[in-house]
Design an enzyme around this catalytic site. Structure first.
Site, PDB file in Angstrom:
ATOM      1  N   LYS A  82       1.214  -1.437  -0.261  1.00  0.00           N
ATOM      2  CA  LYS A  82       0.644   0.552  -0.148  1.00  0.00           C
ATOM      3  C   LYS A  82       0.867   1.056  -0.482  1.00  0.00           C
ATOM      4  O   LYS A  82       1.727   1.723   0.697  1.00  0.00           O
ATOM      5  CB  LYS A  82      -0.933   0.221   1.362  1.00  0.00           C
ATOM      6  CG  LYS A  82      -1.830   0.939   1.389  1.00  0.00           C
ATOM      7  CD  LYS A  82      -2.848   0.975   1.821  1.00  0.00           C
ATOM      8  CE  LYS A  82      -4.004   1.749   2.410  1.00  0.00           C
ATOM      9  NZ  LYS A  82      -4.975   1.894   3.288  1.00  0.00           N
ATOM     10  N   SER A 157      -9.608   2.162   2.574  1.00  0.00           N
ATOM     11  CA  SER A 157      -9.433   2.745   1.224  1.00  0.00           C
ATOM     12  C   SER A 157      -8.471   1.746   1.061  1.00  0.00           C
ATOM     13  O   SER A 157      -7.331   1.756  -0.454  1.00  0.00           O
ATOM     14  CB  SER A 157      -8.292   3.549   3.129  1.00  0.00           C
ATOM     15  OG  SER A 157      -7.476   3.387   3.369  1.00  0.00           O
ATOM     16  N   SER A 181      -9.836  -0.820   7.065  1.00  0.00           N
ATOM     17  CA  SER A 181      -9.694  -0.536   5.436  1.00  0.00           C
ATOM     18  C   SER A 181      -8.603  -1.436   4.610  1.00  0.00           C
ATOM     19  O   SER A 181      -8.620  -1.382   4.076  1.00  0.00           O
ATOM     20  CB  SER A 181      -8.515   1.149   5.403  1.00  0.00           C
ATOM     21  OG  SER A 181      -9.069   1.964   5.251  1.00  0.00           O
TER      22      SER A 181
HETATM   23  N1  GLN Z   1     -13.282   3.747   6.356  1.00  0.00           N
HETATM   24  C1  GLN Z   1     -13.080   4.157   7.427  1.00  0.00           C
HETATM   25  C2  GLN Z   1     -12.446   6.117   6.884  1.00  0.00           C
HETATM   26  O1  GLN Z   1     -12.853   6.633   6.038  1.00  0.00           O
HETATM   27  C3  GLN Z   1     -11.668   3.970   7.503  1.00  0.00           C
HETATM   28  C4  GLN Z   1     -10.219   4.296   6.894  1.00  0.00           C
HETATM   29  C5  GLN Z   1      -9.127   2.908   7.365  1.00  0.00           C
HETATM   30  O2  GLN Z   1      -9.314   2.219   7.652  1.00  0.00           O
HETATM   31  N2  GLN Z   1      -8.362   3.541   6.521  1.00  0.00           N
HETATM   32  O3  GLN Z   1     -12.013   6.076   7.729  1.00  0.00           O
END
Ligand code: GLN
Length: 501
Positions: A82, A157, A181
């Site tokens: 990532k 994400s 994410s």
């Molecule tokens: N979807 C969640 C957010 O928008 C989680 C994001 C993540 O785990 N980095 O914060």
């Protein structure tokens, strides 16, 4: 030959490479070819490091040829990283325009451990900007497409890391999980994603979203592969002050034990507050099927109640923006990446750069967080949210006196169409309903494929464990995976449609 190699699991590839049946270079090349063939349609990668990947694979081959033991059980196996972990030999953008062109001067601890293990890093994967989002649509570099249906999101994400697995571009990837994410993209792509205990994997060189929640973790197509990768990246790091200084749970052994299929004596807590109303019918059906399967494996199902989980989303969306508003202050046009030279003062240059460099979701959260932390509001918002956080940890603690692991669906729905929720932040945030409590409590959780919903798209089963209780979680995950594979004639992921260029 090439195509076949990309279909193998990481464990299978490692066996072949270590027995010199194939070379690490051939394996790397097969995956680079696959990326070249399908990534135009999937867009999982922001950067492909072909030459570096082949060089690193060649080093593994040379050392194996010299009779040296493999540097790790995954030496020579390719991986997608990532783009939020620093890499000294590749750009690192965190999906943001503000870091465009930045070359970090150092490797993250996770990056360094992958290299030391002889793992071939193929490149960096797409993500929502600074890991804020649930669809990868908030990337400054274009959306990633879900290999199950290119018109749908792969989740976020870490959508790039999950899509790379489902498109057979890499057998392993690394994600980060601040609110889901790793797990939500795993659910959306029919893959396995693990959020380790907070402090289990070093955050050194992980570009911060919300530091008290962020956690790197392994993503793979099988539970055993995730376990093998988990043991490579986890463990104490003196460079991260929140890193846990205790032995890494034996997750590989647990996954192997689980695969033998017997869960007698294991207590599985069914969280009353998750998986009911508000969840897509197809998700609920798959979940009920999963519960029946766990019971058939010998697990004892116990109902547990976590009454404060319903406030998790609200608390998270105060705590996360608060931390974001502080963490992202460092992007000031002076030290990294983009610089818009407009204005006479440093302040004007900063403002102009941040205006262009940050996308709308990042700006929204900086504003929300600044508000939540401001004098006069701090107690009402941030302070209250921290109290909810404690109550959620207590819910977990109470539940774990009755059960060894807890389960729920990973997400309320299957993958949604691109464009559906991008202009509706609240609808987007609701994706994280079932994953957020784990981040707030700092405990561990994973998502494993639990079947296809009535819409033909994958559903994830979430398995949650206490802090450092990963072994139980991997055992249950592997047992469930083996049972599902047996019942449906092979892994679900084999049914992903062939990506068309
Ligand atoms: N979807 C969640 C957010 O928008 C989680 C994001 C993540 O785990 N980095 O914060």
């Amino acid at each position: 030959m090439s195509a076949d190699l990309t279909r193998l699991t990481a464990a299978e590839l490692a066996t072949k490479i270590h027995s010199r049946d194939v070379s690490a270079v051939e394996v790397a090349q097969a995956h680079l070819d696959r990326i070249a063939a399908v990534d135009g349609s999937v867009h999982a990668f922001l950067h492909v490091a072909g030459e570096a990947a082949l060089e690193s694979a060649a080093l593994v081959d040379a050392s194996l040829d010299a009779g040296t033991a493999p540097a790790s059980p995954l030496a020579g196996v390719p991986l997608a990283l990532k783009d939020v972990f620093t890499t000294s030999d590749m750009p690192t953008t965190a999906g943001s325009r503000i870091l465009e062109g930045w070359r970090p001067p150092y490797d993250a601890t996770v990056t360094a451990r992958l290299r030391a293990a002889g793992i071939t890093i193929l490149g960096k994967t797409n993500m929502d900007e600074f890991a804020m989002g649930s669809s990868t649509e908030h990337s400054a570099y274009g959306v990633t497409h879900n290999p199950w249906d290119l018109g749908r999101v792969p989740g976020g994400s870490g959508g790039g890391s999950a899509a790379a697995l489902a498109a057979y571009e890499a057998p392993l990837s690394i994600g980060t999980d601040t609110g889901g994410s790793i797990r939500q993209p795993a659910a959306f792509t029919g893959t396995v994603g693990v959020k380790p205990t907070y402090g289990g994997v070093s955050r050194y060189g992980l570009i911060a979203c919300a530091s008290s929640l962020d956690q790197g973790g392994p993503c793979a197509r099988t539970v055993l592969d995730a376990a093998l990768l988990h043991e490579v990246i986890a463990g104490h790091d003196p460079l991260d002050s929140t890193s846990i200084d205790s032995p890494v749970p034996g997750v590989v052994e647990a996954a192997r034990l689980g695969a033998t299929g017997d869960l007698s004596g294991v207590r599985v807590g069914v969280v009353k507050e998750l998986g009911g109303e508000g969840y897509q019918a197809g998700v609920r059906a798959s979940y009920e099927d999963a519960l029946a399967r766990l019971e058939k494996l010998g697990a004892e199902l116990v109902e547990v109640s976590c009454p404060h989980f319903e406030y998790g989303l609200a608390a998270y969306y105060l705590i996360l923006p608060s931390e974001v508003s502080s963490n992202l202050a460092r992007f000031d046009a002076m030290r990294y990446g983009l610089r818009v030279d407009k204005g006479a003062s440093a302040e004007e240059v900063m403002a102009a750069t941040r205006e262009v460099g940050f996308g709308p979701e990042v700006k929204r959260r900086i504003i929300l967080g600044t508000y939540a932390l401001s004098s006069g509001y701090y107690d009402a918002y941030y302070g209250q949210a921290q109290k909810v956080r404690t109550l959620i940890s207590r819910d977990f603690a109470a539940a774990f006196t009755k059960a060894d692991v807890l389960v729920s669906p990973t997400t309320p729905t299957t993958a949604f169409p691109i464009g559906d929720k991008v202009d509706d932040p609240l609808a987007m945030y609701l994706n994280d309903l079932a994953t957020i409590p784990t981040n707030l409590a700092g405990t561990a959780a994973m998502s494993v494929p639990s079947g296809l919903a009535d819409d033909g798209l994958p559903v994830g089963l979430q398995i949650m464990a206490p802090a450092l209780g990963e072994a139980a979680m991997y055992r249950v995950g592997a047992a469930f995976e083996a049972a599902r594979n047996a019942a449906q004639d092979g892994p679900l992921i084999h049914r992903v449609p062939e990506v068309t260029a």
